[in-house]
Design an enzyme around this catalytic site. Structure first.
Site, PDB file in Angstrom:
ATOM      1  N   THR A 134       0.812  -1.214   0.000  1.00  0.00           N
ATOM      2  CA  THR A 134       0.000   0.000   0.000  1.00  0.00           C
ATOM      3  C   THR A 134       0.852   1.273   0.000  1.00  0.00           C
ATOM      4  OG1 THR A 134      -1.676  -1.191   1.241  1.00  0.00           O
ATOM      5  CG2 THR A 134      -1.792   1.205   1.303  1.00  0.00           C
ATOM      6  N   GLY A 192       2.592  -2.805   8.447  1.00  0.00           N
ATOM      7  CA  GLY A 192       2.881  -3.125   9.839  1.00  0.00           C
ATOM      8  C   GLY A 192       4.324  -3.559  10.012  1.00  0.00           C
ATOM      9  N   GLU A 197      -7.376  -5.428   3.898  1.00  0.00           N
ATOM     10  CA  GLU A 197      -7.524  -6.603   3.023  1.00  0.00           C
ATOM     11  C   GLU A 197      -8.698  -6.439   2.055  1.00  0.00           C
ATOM     12  OE1 GLU A 197      -5.229  -8.797   2.846  1.00  0.00           O
ATOM     13  OE2 GLU A 197      -4.186  -8.041   4.618  1.00  0.00           O
TER      14      GLU A 197
END
Lengths: 675, 675
Positions: free
Chosen positions: A154, A193, A437
């Protein structure tokens, strides 16, 4: 003062007595609670394994979540890293493997409050997309935490639309390297993350350029921090994206690359390769990537979506039999709030939904496992169906459960709003599942595209996957129910759901067709139908969920009263859906206004019936107090004592605020201590 | 590296260039934006006053909210106290009085992020419930902040049901004192703002006992902290209740009292008094207390409920024309996400609702002011209607707006989930408005009780208040609309809402009657109807909102295109309500399935029309960037730069985490810096 001594240690073996209002609820269960727990776990042996894992994790102070609600983002992050490192050691000690039956329960026992989940995605992507040589090099290092990986897909300006990613990887023949760059601010990687503060490496998705030609998005392994001192590598700018609604324990990060060079071998090259002379080779099927996303969506539903709703129901329902407020009858004592019809109508449909989704999750896993076996045999036929199902159910279930958790929170009034109830953090976390997701609306539109395609095929007499053969069925135009009891017949309500799904899909297909025939361009016509397409996709998923609940109930043994109570929950789930989406069923007169009154009557009757078993039904989820981490939801129902004790531990009570000396003292009347 | 220099100071006068995608939206407004702002403010002069206040507040660094998203509960509290003390000084400097036109704008400019709001309630309750002597003693001290007051009504075990409060105040004739006690843990005062750490005094609501006889709940002024050193008074245990979903800046507190003695003069005694010999005297009407609650509910709707929705719409709509994602047409550039029908369907109805509720708020204030004038003339006739309206609209508007803010948050995807978007804190704060000042379900049931009473009276030909005379009307059984354009006629949709409200009220009244006639006890029958009563009350409020929007539009001047765009927003609000509550209108065939398709078509058409004016419509709310405090919503649309700059200020980027040295370094491969 005697009051503060009412309770003992509330996190440990703790309180001795169960609140009598809560205790009385457990005396009259219409079914055997441990038996239902075993059904939910998929067998008594798995219940045993789960409990062993929970005991091991909860007895280790490193994994304590006792102070979670008082911690800063920095403290949460540090605790999560510590847990991640410690849990690996613990699993080794216990002889539990990553693939073993204990693994899933470890994560659950930690309530997901642990770092390095993206490190796993890093490993998975190398395993799936890397060559044997790449797997052999990187996986052992990663398994031992000799490096920490992340997954940088992303960007600040691009989420769902991967083709739009802007990061570039230009092949330099002279040095046999890729040169990675972040050409604009919107090309910055954002959200991954474990990347903000932890990762030493990451898989970067970038547009591949060779000799000035773009070959689309490809994955590259890039080192971002030194292994010796953890400093950022040259040309790398990275950091934490700051505070979020939840996930304080995760260092979601940003990443900019400025002429970062990586060797040719760092492009993951199982399916595509750049040869030394710059020749681009593509091999094998790309469809398997598709399958990875499918697998992630299906795997998150249980832990990230359904379990939070089960926890929220447990907290809210236990609290609602301890809390007494106002009187149902003048002269009597104050009533348990769960005895009010409005409270039942808030909570019990959420409870029924938690069961419904638990069972649909089992169904999705079966579908997935079957598909996986076929794919291993090189048969990719089931991929479109699997993709449509994983997308639609991820969206529908996460949306429903998020709203369910919020309802539970609100139903606990002011105390639900305290972080100590556990409900706010359940809500703020599950909310993210509607976004990550795959954003839910986009996912539902993918399901809708599949449904429209199948509907068209089925209408033309062509074969369609088994799950959607119903689209070909011609159905009677009217619901045959004659009184409210008829609506307790699964055939009656399943037919109604099927009819509604077919109607919404077929009418939207017709609108699409009409628009195109009237000269509207195909993409524009699609856009003009999307609001209705989303409705249609939801109706399909709702129908399959009801149908699967009915079939599950049929297969349940009837010992211990379990089939009976599950049947009632199934009825409640189905009728609540009709009651709250009445327009869908009334629209073409399939259900009449008079029949809708019967639905309402049966639905309200069911509330009163299930209310009796509400506490045993949440007890069967078998959450420990430590896992719930809720002052309102503990097994013993000592709600007020816990709120009081936990509040005293807050940092706001441990510091004399400088605000008094600085701002108040100069103002306050202080000639007399007392007025 | 050039990237980090793209922007300048983002909180100050700031960025020089407006994002071109956002700028282009402002070129084509169909109406004059400043004119609409003046309409919303209630005149251009008020706009001027508002802007002066905003300038004064925002130019003072003490009031900065720049670091708000990074602060701990302790830091937020300290800042809020500082602001509260400073704002008083500022207002004195500026010559602004508490009753002046500037006052309301001061609070808005601070975004409510200030302490001592309960201090005001303390003062209000003394003004309303205290004798002249009490007012003369306490109000001057409180006005000067020589003491800090709070308002201790809610207990750990009791919120809405005041009769159930457990705190006791026993009159001791021998000493002429009241002895206050917290007899059980659930009797502890819990939630009062400003009490956890600040207050020196509070108004405690307690059951009054004289000679062993209970006289019900009464208010008492109790000192809880020393004015000299702020230590707790003897017999007082108080503290902060710990972390909440929001309101970190407020020290919501707990309070236990153990034989705390206060002089007889400290019972607020305008309406009731205990004489020295223990004689209890009640005088005047208690109904005025009623009116205080009504006034609080109405006064919170604008600032705590509607403004947050306006802010959320501003943020989400501006972001949705800057964010581009995926393609509407192959070969074209990526589309602004607001050009997708699904995004329009999420956001534009919220925008329409923000306007609808702004206008209903004006209506409620007029109703209230009229009622207040009557009451001053000792005419209490309008109290039941005012109570029903303030309850129902507080509930309906807060529920709608909370859900609207959540929709805006989700519609911004991952970036909406970052605290830096401003949306999470808007959501977590507005959510509380569904709970405080009366839990929404209970409030709606109070409105329903009023409606059932009026319906019964109207059916019997008795007079009812003007707002509910419609309940007596007999209406045609069918909606006369023939094509989708008919549904743009306010008469058509207002009639539909009216019909639906009457149907829900009358059918529930009939069910209640049937149950009672069949022998069910009255309270039990009421409980069995409550789910439907809540629906009926919402339908009534929805109808009044639509009707009021229509009437407001009729009265608007049509210069500057304002009436035209407001008419379309009104249509959108009304049709969205029918579209999303289709069952209510289809149930008895008032609207047929074919007509519902027309509603849907008109609704979807309106989305495309209002989309063109979406940005000017949020610009008209006239929020400053500092007030929005959102990286996504600023006037210039420099979304990505702001996210990046603000993230860098996060504490997570200012500290090298000890987690690396403690947990990672021992594991990481560190023989080579680079793999």
């Amino acid at each position: 003062m005697a009051l503060p001594d009412v309770t003992k240690d509330t996190q440990g073996s703790g309180l001795t007595s169960v609140n009598p209002d809560l205790a009385s609820e457990r005396l009259t269960a219409s079914f055997c609670v441990p038996r239902l727990t075993a059904v939910l776990d998929g067998g008594a042996e798995r219940t045993r394994v789960r409990r062993v894992v929970v005991d091991v994790i909860e007895s280790d102070p490193v994994f304590s979540r006792e102070n979670q609600y008082f911690q800063s983002q920095n403290e949460r992050y540090e605790a999560a890293v510590r847990k991640a490192v410690h849990v690996r050691k613990k699993m080794q000690e216990m002889g539990w493997s990553e693939d073993g039956p204990e693994s899933v329960y470890v994560y659950r026992a930690l309530s997901g409050d642990v770092a390095f989940l993206l490190h796993r995605v890093f490993m998975r992507s190398i395993s799936v997309l890397g060559s044997d040589k790449q797997v052999a090099k990187w996986i052992p290092l990663a398994s031992e935490y000799q490096l920490i990986g992340s997954y940088a897909q992303t960007e600040l300006g691009h989420g769902t639309y991967l083709q739009g990613l802007e990061t570039t990887a230009v092949f330099d023949i002279s040095t046999q390297e890729f040169i990675l760059n972040t050409p604009t601010i919107s090309a910055m990687k954002w959200w991954p993350g474990d990347m903000g503060r932890s990762a030493t490496h990451t898989v970067v998705f970038a547009q591949l350029y060779i000799h000035g030609k773009c070959y689309g998005v490809h994955p590259f392994i890039v080192q971002i921090r030194s292994l010796q001192d953890h400093s950022l590598c040259p040309g790398v700018i990275a950091g934490d994206i700051g505070p979020k609604m939840n996930f304080e324990h995760i260092d979601n990060g940003y990443l900019m690359l400025k002429n970062v060079r990586i060797p040719r071998e760092n492009m993951l090259n199982k399916f595509c390769e750049v040869q030394p002379d710059g020749t681009y080779i593509r091999r094998g099927s790309q469809k398997i990537n598709y399958f990875t996303m499918t697998s992630v969506r299906i795997s998150l539903i249980a832990d990230e979506v359904i379990l939070p709703l089960m926890k929220a129901c447990t907290i809210a329902i236990r609290y609602s039999v301890v809390r007494r407020q106002s009187k149902l009858k003048p002269g009597e004592e104050e009533a348990k709030i769960l005895d009010y019809q409005t409270q039942q109508e808030k909570l019990l449909p959420q409870l029924a939904a938690a069961y419904a989704f638990h069972f649909i999750n089992n169904y999705l896993h079966e579908l997935f496992n079957r598909g996986y076996r076929e794919i291993q045999g090189r048969n990719f036929d089931s991929l479109p169906e699997l993709h449509a199902f994983s997308s639609g159910f991820k969206a529908m279930v996460s949306q429903y459960c998020t709203s369910g958790v919020e309802i539970c929170l609100r139903a606990c009034g002011g105390h639900g709003y305290s972080l100590l109830s556990g409900l706010p953090s359940l809500y703020t976390k599950i909310l993210a599942s509607c976004i990550y997701e795959g954003e839910n609306t986009i996912l539902l539109l993918q399901t809708a595209r599949f449904l429209i395609k199948c509907f068209t095929a089925a209408s033309a007499g062509q074969p369609v996957p088994p799950s959607v053969t119903y689209l070909a069925a011609t159905k009677p135009g009217k619901c045959p129910a004659k009184d409210k009891l008829d609506f307790l017949s699964p055939d009656i309500y399943t037919e109604a759901y099927q009819h509604a799904a077919i109607r919404l899909i077929s009418s939207t297909a017709a609108k699409l067709q009409d628009l195109i025939q009237s000269g509207v361009e195909r993409h524009e016509a699609w856009n003009q139908c999307t609001v209705q397409l989303v409705q249609a996709a939801k109706a399909h998923c709702h129908y399959i969920t009801v149908k699967n609940f009915v079939e599950t109930v049929e297969k349940l043994e009837n010992t211990a009263g379990i089939q009976n109570i599950m049947k009632r929950l199934c009825d409640l789930f189905a009728l609540h859906g009709i009651f709250s989406n009445a327009g869908v069923f009334l629209h073409d007169g399939y259900i009449t206004g008079a029949q809708m009154d019967m639905v309402t009557a049966s639905f309200l009757d069911l509330l009163g019936i299930i209310r009796k078993d509400a506490v045993p039904l949440v007890d069967a989820f078998d959450f420990t107090d430590k896992n719930l981490n809720s002052a309102l939801g503990s097994y013993d129902g000592q709600v007020y004592q816990r709120l009081y004790e936990w509040a005293q531990k807050a940092p706001t009570n441990k510091q004399i605020s400088p605000a008094y000396e600085k701002y108040l003292k100069p103002l306050l009347h202080n000639k007399l201590s007392k007025l």
